[in-house]
Enzyme design. Structure first.
Site, PDB file in Angstrom:
ATOM      1  N   ARG A  93       0.835  -1.211   0.000  1.00  0.00           N
ATOM      2  CA  ARG A  93       0.000   0.000   0.000  1.00  0.00           C
ATOM      3  C   ARG A  93       0.867   1.256   0.000  1.00  0.00           C
ATOM      4  NH1 ARG A  93      -4.315   1.632   4.756  1.00  0.00           N
ATOM      5  NH2 ARG A  93      -4.520   3.831   4.251  1.00  0.00           N
ATOM      6  N   ASN A 147     -10.533  -4.292   0.155  1.00  0.00           N
ATOM      7  CA  ASN A 147     -10.559  -3.214  -0.841  1.00  0.00           C
ATOM      8  C   ASN A 147      -9.777  -3.570  -2.093  1.00  0.00           C
ATOM      9  OD1 ASN A 147     -12.108  -1.006   0.079  1.00  0.00           O
ATOM     10  ND2 ASN A 147     -10.593  -0.675   1.716  1.00  0.00           N
ATOM     11  N   CYS A 169     -18.603  -1.717   3.294  1.00  0.00           N
ATOM     12  CA  CYS A 169     -17.735  -0.584   3.619  1.00  0.00           C
ATOM     13  C   CYS A 169     -18.316   0.109   4.837  1.00  0.00           C
ATOM     14  CB  CYS A 169     -17.692   0.380   2.442  1.00  0.00           C
ATOM     15  SG  CYS A 169     -16.743   1.874   2.773  1.00  0.00           S
ATOM     16  N   HIS A 199     -17.052   3.987  -2.116  1.00  0.00           N
ATOM     17  CA  HIS A 199     -16.205   5.184  -2.041  1.00  0.00           C
ATOM     18  C   HIS A 199     -16.587   6.222  -3.096  1.00  0.00           C
ATOM     19  CE1 HIS A 199     -12.807   3.019   0.439  1.00  0.00           C
ATOM     20  NE2 HIS A 199     -14.011   2.909   0.971  1.00  0.00           N
ATOM     21  N   TYR A 253     -14.452  10.420   0.204  1.00  0.00           N
ATOM     22  CA  TYR A 253     -13.618  10.191  -0.984  1.00  0.00           C
ATOM     23  C   TYR A 253     -13.937  11.150  -2.129  1.00  0.00           C
ATOM     24  CZ  TYR A 253     -11.858   6.167   1.477  1.00  0.00           C
ATOM     25  OH  TYR A 253     -11.253   5.372   2.411  1.00  0.00           O
TER      26      TYR A 253
HETATM   27  P1  NAD Z   1      -3.437  -6.026   6.909  1.00  0.00           P
HETATM   28  O1  NAD Z   1      -2.289  -5.457   6.200  1.00  0.00           O
HETATM   29  O2  NAD Z   1      -3.366  -6.168   8.377  1.00  0.00           O
HETATM   30  O3  NAD Z   1      -3.755  -7.457   6.266  1.00  0.00           O
HETATM   31  C1  NAD Z   1      -4.659  -8.348   6.881  1.00  0.00           C
HETATM   32  C2  NAD Z   1      -4.135  -9.756   6.767  1.00  0.00           C
HETATM   33  O4  NAD Z   1      -4.297 -10.276   5.450  1.00  0.00           O
HETATM   34  C3  NAD Z   1      -2.638  -9.901   7.086  1.00  0.00           C
HETATM   35  O5  NAD Z   1      -2.480 -10.589   8.301  1.00  0.00           O
HETATM   36  C4  NAD Z   1      -2.104 -10.644   5.877  1.00  0.00           C
HETATM   37  O6  NAD Z   1      -1.117 -11.591   6.190  1.00  0.00           O
HETATM   38  C5  NAD Z   1      -3.356 -11.276   5.313  1.00  0.00           C
HETATM   39  N1  NAD Z   1      -3.257 -11.777   3.947  1.00  0.00           N
HETATM   40  C6  NAD Z   1      -2.568 -11.269   2.899  1.00  0.00           C
HETATM   41  N2  NAD Z   1      -2.744 -12.031   1.814  1.00  0.00           N
HETATM   42  C7  NAD Z   1      -3.575 -13.043   2.174  1.00  0.00           C
HETATM   43  C8  NAD Z   1      -4.128 -14.158   1.493  1.00  0.00           C
HETATM   44  N3  NAD Z   1      -3.853 -14.405   0.233  1.00  0.00           N
HETATM   45  N4  NAD Z   1      -4.940 -14.989   2.188  1.00  0.00           N
HETATM   46  C9  NAD Z   1      -5.210 -14.775   3.488  1.00  0.00           C
HETATM   47  N5  NAD Z   1      -4.722 -13.739   4.177  1.00  0.00           N
HETATM   48  C10 NAD Z   1      -3.911 -12.892   3.528  1.00  0.00           C
HETATM   49  O7  NAD Z   1      -4.711  -5.221   6.467  1.00  0.00           O
HETATM   50  P2  NAD Z   1      -5.761  -4.325   7.237  1.00  0.00           P
HETATM   51  O8  NAD Z   1      -5.231  -2.953   7.306  1.00  0.00           O
HETATM   52  O9  NAD Z   1      -6.220  -4.977   8.461  1.00  0.00           O
HETATM   53  O10 NAD Z   1      -6.926  -4.316   6.165  1.00  0.00           O
HETATM   54  C11 NAD Z   1      -7.462  -5.523   5.693  1.00  0.00           C
HETATM   55  C12 NAD Z   1      -8.288  -5.298   4.473  1.00  0.00           C
HETATM   56  O11 NAD Z   1      -9.496  -4.659   4.820  1.00  0.00           O
HETATM   57  C13 NAD Z   1      -7.628  -4.427   3.403  1.00  0.00           C
HETATM   58  O12 NAD Z   1      -7.888  -4.945   2.125  1.00  0.00           O
HETATM   59  C14 NAD Z   1      -8.291  -3.096   3.602  1.00  0.00           C
HETATM   60  O13 NAD Z   1      -8.292  -2.317   2.442  1.00  0.00           O
HETATM   61  C15 NAD Z   1      -9.667  -3.530   3.978  1.00  0.00           C
HETATM   62  N6  NAD Z   1     -10.490  -2.522   4.649  1.00  0.00           N
HETATM   63  C16 NAD Z   1     -11.694  -2.290   4.115  1.00  0.00           C
HETATM   64  C17 NAD Z   1     -12.536  -1.351   4.634  1.00  0.00           C
HETATM   65  C18 NAD Z   1     -13.867  -1.121   3.976  1.00  0.00           C
HETATM   66  O14 NAD Z   1     -14.497  -0.133   4.210  1.00  0.00           O
HETATM   67  N7  NAD Z   1     -14.314  -2.024   3.115  1.00  0.00           N
HETATM   68  C19 NAD Z   1     -12.142  -0.639   5.797  1.00  0.00           C
HETATM   69  C20 NAD Z   1     -10.884  -0.909   6.353  1.00  0.00           C
HETATM   70  C21 NAD Z   1     -10.064  -1.871   5.772  1.00  0.00           C
HETATM   71  C1  G6P Z   2     -12.045   3.848   5.436  1.00  0.00           C
HETATM   72  C2  G6P Z   2     -12.575   3.037   4.300  1.00  0.00           C
HETATM   73  C3  G6P Z   2     -11.806   1.834   4.042  1.00  0.00           C
HETATM   74  C4  G6P Z   2     -10.348   2.123   4.081  1.00  0.00           C
HETATM   75  C5  G6P Z   2      -9.969   2.567   5.447  1.00  0.00           C
HETATM   76  C6  G6P Z   2      -8.540   2.998   5.544  1.00  0.00           C
HETATM   77  O1  G6P Z   2     -12.931   4.000   6.403  1.00  0.00           O
HETATM   78  O2  G6P Z   2     -13.930   2.753   4.324  1.00  0.00           O
HETATM   79  O3  G6P Z   2     -12.236   1.241   2.879  1.00  0.00           O
HETATM   80  O4  G6P Z   2      -9.635   0.978   3.781  1.00  0.00           O
HETATM   81  O5  G6P Z   2     -10.826   3.443   6.016  1.00  0.00           O
HETATM   82  O6  G6P Z   2      -8.187   3.121   6.877  1.00  0.00           O
HETATM   83  P1  G6P Z   2      -6.678   3.165   7.331  1.00  0.00           P
HETATM   84  O7  G6P Z   2      -6.740   3.367   8.793  1.00  0.00           O
HETATM   85  O8  G6P Z   2      -6.110   1.828   6.928  1.00  0.00           O
HETATM   86  O9  G6P Z   2      -6.049   4.281   6.570  1.00  0.00           O
HETATM   87 MN    MN Z   3     -14.442   1.477   2.581  1.00  0.00          MN
END
Ligand code: NAD
Ligand code: G6P
Ligand code: MN
Length: 433
Positions: A93, A147, A169, A199, A253
């Site tokens: 990222r 995401n 989300c 977003h 966003y």
């Molecule tokens: P992170 O970097 O902690 O990753 C989470 C885990 O995924 C890690 O422990 C990693 O080892 C694992 N991983 C990587 N590749 C993998 C695979 N192929 N199979 C299984 N596990 C795997 O990430 P985070 O900051 O906790 O965020 C996790 C995800 O959630 C991201 O994609 C982020 O964008 C998403 N997110 C989405 C929203 C939303 O609104 N939809 C909000 C926050 C975070």
């Molecule tokens: C937001 C969005 C997520 C995004 C995240 C990032 O709320 O909805 O899709 O991944 O926050 O948060 P961070 O703390 O990782 O910057």
């Molecule tokens: Mn989101």
């Protein structure tokens, strides 16, 4: 019993999810939670998984928490699969966010080049997961939080046989809670009609106790202090003429699209002064995992709320509970359009208020999007579709095309240069190219 598998279980958000399952245990009596990760995330999985076990124990609930690197065992006969993984972790990222800045293009997790490349890394993995689900838990619901959630949901709908998929989300729930706070009322009394894309979602109307308060809320949004609803994107404030003219609620966003130049300058400045968001979050993550290691900790630490995904558990578990109990309440999720938004393809993923039933989300029809927002939304949907196609086929031309049509990229030449540099930087996670 009820089995949930969570892919990317080593995420620092896992305690959020556990808190959600504990709070709603009466309505959703979970028996087995399987946290799945990969070798690279093994240590994180151990630490956060053990905290999860302590949280469940403290709550006195008979939920078994399993930690595994074996996705197949976790998926077998699961009722719900949730995904929260990050291919290449926060280091990837950070590259998504830094490289585009060299070209004077926004570097951001889910928008512009960052969104494209996160999609290119993620979509092959989600397709593998879907293929496993078809064999191992064909009746399960896939709740995707990974995401770029809109693009990923689009890819699942177009390129897999999994139909029971919902993209989730925390932005819509964050906006609703933020507006409730501005109005100084309980969240439950506020309802927003959401429509658009992940977003890229708009609030078309907003109600307090069922009566529209849109004019008042739009007026509040002319104050810059009132436009930040998630921790990771601070709004710069709208020109009153613009927001009144738009006459819809924006999401954080939108700042990248309607204040492109100001947001680019701000992002560049922040990257120089304190690092990109990923670099800041890496530090926050380190601190969180230090806390999680404490054997006496058995609740979700409040520091987690500094992450942008706050209230994710509320959104996820509320959704799962409503499906399980056929609640038929209204929640904004990413699902197959099915004609709800006339300006977008029926078979595309949209983010829209839905009635949540045991057969899944039923999108509430809104007709056409207002003319002022329709074009941008369609453009982003085209970007998502072409990006997903590039991710699945490994077609380099499609990757350049996707970025060239993105409104945050100034030209096809710059798009190609960015794609080339990012392909090289991420090559270990892009086997399809
Ligand atoms: P992170 O970097 O902690 O990753 C989470 C885990 O995924 C890690 O422990 C990693 O080892 C694992 N991983 C990587 N590749 C993998 C695979 N192929 N199979 C299984 N596990 C795997 O990430 P985070 O900051 O906790 O965020 C996790 C995800 O959630 C991201 O994609 C982020 O964008 C998403 N997110 C989405 C929203 C939303 O609104 N939809 C909000 C926050 C975070
Ligand atoms: C937001 C969005 C997520 C995004 C995240 C990032 O709320 O909805 O899709 O991944 O926050 O948060 P961070 O703390 O990782 O910057
Ligand atoms: Mn989101």
């Amino acid at each position: 019993g009820l089995k949930v598998a969570t892919i990317g279980g080593g995420s620092s958000y896992t305690p959020e999810l556990i808190e959600g399952f504990i709070k709603r245990y009466d309505e959703f009596p979970l028996t087995e939670l399987w946290l799945v990760d990969i070798e690279a995330g093994k240590e994180k999985l151990e630490i956060v998984g053990n905290l999860a076990k302590r949280m469940v124990e403290k709550a006195g609930l008979p939920i078994e928490v399993h930690l595994t690197l074996d996705r197949e065992v976790a998926l077998k006969d699961a009722d719900f699969v949730t995904t929260q993984f990050r291919v290449g972790l926060l280091e990837a990222r950070a590259k998504d966010e830094r490289i585009p800045l060299k070209y004077d293009v926004l570097g951001q997790e889910t928008n512009g080049p960052g969104g494209l490349f996160k999609g290119l890394r993620t979509i092959p993995v989600i397709i593998d997961i879907c293929n496993d689900m078809e064999r191992l838990c064909p009746d399960a619901w896939l709740i995707n939080f990974t995401n770029p959630a809109g693009m990923v949901t689009e890819a699942v709908l177009r390129y897999t046989n999994i139909e029971k998929v919902i993209g989730l989300c925390n932005v819509p729930i964050g906006i609703e809670m933020g507006i409730a706070k501005l109005l100084e009322v309980e969240h439950e009394r506020v309802h927003i009609d959401f429509a658009g894309l992940n977003h890229m979602v708009y609030g078309l109307d907003v109600y307090l106790d069922g009566v529209s308060v849109k004019e008042k809320v739009i007026d509040m949004l002319t104050n810059p202090e009132n436009t930040s609803f998630v921790k990771n994107v601070k709004g710069l404030g709208w020109e009153p003429e613009f927001i009144r003219g738009l006459n819809a609620l924006t999401c954080p966003y939108h700042n990248y699209y309607y204040k492109s130049r100001e947001m680019l300058e701000k992002t560049k400045k922040e990257a120089e002064e304190k690092g990109t968001r990923a670099e800041v979050v890496l530090q926050l993550e380190k601190e969180l995992f230090e806390l999680y290691k404490d054997p006496n900790l058995n609740i979700k630490p409040p520091q987690l709320e500094e992450r942008g995904g706050a209230y994710y558990s509320d959104a996820a578990v509320r959704l799962i509970t409503s499906i399980y109990n056929d609640k038929r309440d209204i929640q904004p999720v990413n699902t197959r359009n099915n004609g709800a938004i006339a300006s977008l393809p029926d078979d595309s993923a949209v983010e829209v208020s839905c009635i949540i039933t045991k057969e899944g989300p039923k999108p509430i029809s809104i007709g056409d999007l207002p003319v002022a927002v329709r074009g941008l939304v369609q453009q982003i949907k085209s970007f998502e579709r072409i990006s997903a196609e590039a991710a699945v086929t490994g077609d380099y031309d499609k990757a350049v095309l996707a970025l060239s049509i993105n409104p945050l990229t100034p030209s096809d030449t710059i798009a190609k240069q960015i794609v080339d540099e990012m392909m090289e930087a991420h090559k270990e996670h892009l086997p399809q190219f």
